[in-house]
Design a protein around this motif. Sequence first.
Motif, PDB file in Angstrom:
ATOM      1  N   PHE A 116      -2.575  22.367 -58.508  1.00 20.48           N
ATOM      2  CA  PHE A 116      -2.601  22.688 -60.328  1.00 20.48           C
ATOM      3  C   PHE A 116      -4.109  23.410 -59.873  1.00 20.48           C
ATOM      4  O   PHE A 116      -4.926  23.541 -60.074  1.00 20.48           O
ATOM      5  N   TYR A 117      -5.206  23.609 -58.443  1.00 20.54           N
ATOM      6  CA  TYR A 117      -6.037  23.792 -58.248  1.00 20.54           C
ATOM      7  C   TYR A 117      -5.915  24.687 -58.005  1.00 20.54           C
ATOM      8  O   TYR A 117      -7.189  25.861 -58.390  1.00 20.54           O
ATOM      9  N   TYR A 118      -6.149  25.629 -56.487  1.00 21.91           N
ATOM     10  CA  TYR A 118      -5.832  27.240 -56.923  1.00 21.91           C
ATOM     11  C   TYR A 118      -5.200  27.534 -57.504  1.00 21.91           C
ATOM     12  O   TYR A 118      -3.811  27.606 -58.072  1.00 21.91           O
ATOM     13  N   LYS A 119      -5.808  28.983 -58.323  1.00 18.90           N
ATOM     14  CA  LYS A 119      -5.565  29.385 -59.102  1.00 18.90           C
ATOM     15  C   LYS A 119      -4.115  31.314 -58.816  1.00 18.90           C
ATOM     16  O   LYS A 119      -4.926  31.529 -57.896  1.00 18.90           O
ATOM     17  N   GLU A 154      -3.014  25.539 -65.619  1.00 20.94           N
ATOM     18  CA  GLU A 154      -2.740  27.011 -65.183  1.00 20.94           C
ATOM     19  C   GLU A 154      -1.952  27.529 -63.776  1.00 20.94           C
ATOM     20  O   GLU A 154      -2.460  28.871 -63.434  1.00 20.94           O
TER      21      GLU A 154
ATOM     22  N   LEU B 113     -17.346  18.896 -57.338  1.00 16.96           N
ATOM     23  CA  LEU B 113     -16.148  18.893 -58.264  1.00 16.96           C
ATOM     24  C   LEU B 113     -16.163  17.667 -59.575  1.00 16.96           C
ATOM     25  O   LEU B 113     -15.863  16.308 -59.254  1.00 16.96           O
ATOM     26  N   TYR B 147     -21.065  20.743 -57.895  1.00 20.95           N
ATOM     27  CA  TYR B 147     -19.864  22.091 -57.739  1.00 20.95           C
ATOM     28  C   TYR B 147     -19.522  22.981 -58.852  1.00 20.95           C
ATOM     29  O   TYR B 147     -18.398  22.430 -59.383  1.00 20.95           O
ATOM     30  N   PHE B 149     -17.788  25.360 -59.868  1.00 22.48           N
ATOM     31  CA  PHE B 149     -16.778  26.770 -59.752  1.00 22.48           C
ATOM     32  C   PHE B 149     -15.403  26.966 -60.665  1.00 22.48           C
ATOM     33  O   PHE B 149     -14.704  26.505 -60.766  1.00 22.48           O
ATOM     34  N   LEU B 152     -12.412  28.435 -60.706  1.00 21.13           N
ATOM     35  CA  LEU B 152     -10.976  28.107 -60.003  1.00 21.13           C
ATOM     36  C   LEU B 152     -10.765  26.131 -61.082  1.00 21.13           C
ATOM     37  O   LEU B 152      -9.401  25.999 -61.134  1.00 21.13           O
ATOM     38  N   SER B 153     -12.298  25.621 -60.800  1.00 20.01           N
ATOM     39  CA  SER B 153     -12.189  24.489 -62.046  1.00 20.01           C
ATOM     40  C   SER B 153     -11.692  24.882 -62.994  1.00 20.01           C
ATOM     41  O   SER B 153     -10.719  23.651 -63.604  1.00 20.01           O
ATOM     42  N   GLU B 154     -12.111  25.645 -63.889  1.00 19.67           N
ATOM     43  CA  GLU B 154     -11.614  26.408 -65.248  1.00 19.67           C
ATOM     44  C   GLU B 154     -12.717  25.232 -65.661  1.00 19.67           C
ATOM     45  O   GLU B 154     -12.705  24.896 -67.256  1.00 19.67           O
TER      46      GLU B 154
END
Lengths: 312, 312
Positions: A116-119, A154, B113, B147, B149, B152-154
């Motif tokens: 679930f990290y890459y969207k 997501e 992150l 980090y 981002f 991607l991290s939301e």
Amino acid sequence: MTEAVSLPTDRARGLFVPVLTPFEADRTVSMPRFLDQCRWLLASGADGLAVFGTTSEANSLGIDEKIDLLQSLIDAGIPAARLMPGTGTCALPDTVRLTRAAVQAGCAGVLMLPPFYYKGVSDDGLFGSYDAVIQQVGDARLRIYLYHFPQLSEVPLSPALVGRLIAAHPDTVVGLKDSSGVFENTRDLLERFPGFAVFPGSEARVLEALRLGAAGCISATANVNPAGIAAVIAGWQGPEAVALQESASAVRAVFSEVPLIPALKAVMAEWLADDGWRAPRPPLLPMERTAGAALADRLAGLGVSSRRSTEA
Amino acid sequence: MTEAVSLPTDRARGLFVPVLTPFEADRTVSMPRFLDQCRWLLASGADGLAVFGTTSEANSLGIDEKIDLLQSLIDAGIPAARLMPGTGTCALPDTVRLTRAAVQAGCAGVLMLPPFYYKGVSDDGLFGSYDAVIQQVGDARLRIYLYHFPQLSEVPLSPALVGRLIAAHPDTVVGLKDSSGVFENTRDLLERFPGFAVFPGSEARVLEALRLGAAGCISATANVNPAGIAAVIAGWQGPEAVALQESASAVRAVFSEVPLIPALKAVMAEWLADDGWRAPRPPLLPMERTAGAALADRLAGLGVSSRRSTEA
């Protein structure tokens, strides 16, 4: 448990609870509290325990920690056949390790988030992820319940992807937890895939789902209302079905406006007079005591007055 | 490397590359290719290696795998003082383990992150997460680059949160990679926190950022254009600064419409005539060979014609 629906016998069914994970003051898992909660849930109508779910703060637990915890539960006498641990992580090797540990321990199945990290990843990519896990675990005993929770992951699991996974691995990909909150999605899955064990992620409309062939329910609020939700599942064909649903929904509604995990933990702290139950792990924050007490009061007004009394 | 900005001497600065992670056919990490890329990047103008970044598919790597890889790099002669591994995971224990390994190995810092499964978490919760990592690692040598981002991290890191972390841990929370793509956010951080090492996550406007006091750049496309980006950083005060920026931006623009990680890997495969470079781990998919060859052609048209030729 009644036979909620005609399903192959190796499918899980009924009420599975994503057990809250209590912590000690030093943020390690509190094994005595965890075990106590697992036992009480099984004694209160739960058919199984979906440990390491979202409600369990599973993604805030380390990989070694989860493997050790799972073994500790089984060593303490929780039957592996009633466990459906969450094993999906972002990383293929970690998902494989935890899933293999669950299979080798004899768990009924595993509940598996996609990475679930890459969207914005494709169905082909997600198919490749699940397929790689299945191949690397390489154990015919593996039973996967896909975990569709687009609001948090997501990364949605489309019906088309589900169909491809079932077609490729019919004896392994046997069910799905639908936490989308979109009833039409649950209905669509039930209509498309007869014999596939679909668990709504909430009891709010579980009666409707059962009538359409759902396998049961996996719901956060089952941590505080296991008997009430189990009663809907057991009685869905009986004369009290609608009343049972309304009763369960009223309890669920108590949690509609609050951060769910801190709120459930705060209620446990109130019920057991054990402030140690209150704290989630970072990044979640505990609910204040007064707010927790207010929730417990509202539950008492609905006849859910303490963990001990709902056990009867 | 020129002194891009006045920063405390323990801060990282210059070009750090989030090194692509190549895999073998069985999806394990290809150590020979990985090491080769690390060495080439350091020989081509990179000041350091931000291994285990988003571009590195770090969240698709297991926790043990990352700890082993880091040690293998150092054992193979990559100087720890030039490493800034990504160590932030969803789970506090895993983040602590990997961060501790990096500190004990002597890494220049870590890129961290926030925990990224739970969405909509509060600044208090995120502060608690970083604070818990710092306390549990418990090592004065720790240097954290936050980090940010959000795509991607939301889980965005607000300037207010950054300020709280700096105030609480001024010798530990020393910088930030801003991958938001929002230049105003980079500017805001630079204005608010003098002496804080801010790295834009792209070279697209690095010259402007350097003029405002940025510490350097950490960018995916540095995997194929290290010399070009390093030249902007080295020459930002010189007469060629604008031309160098335009040149780097033109290379960056080649990747604006394609899936970045598969595209960069496909270019590596073309350049090294090594198809093994192509594949990402699931859930990402490889780019087709013809598309990769087209990208390599466009790069050649910009004078970036092969890994060997850019090394000069």
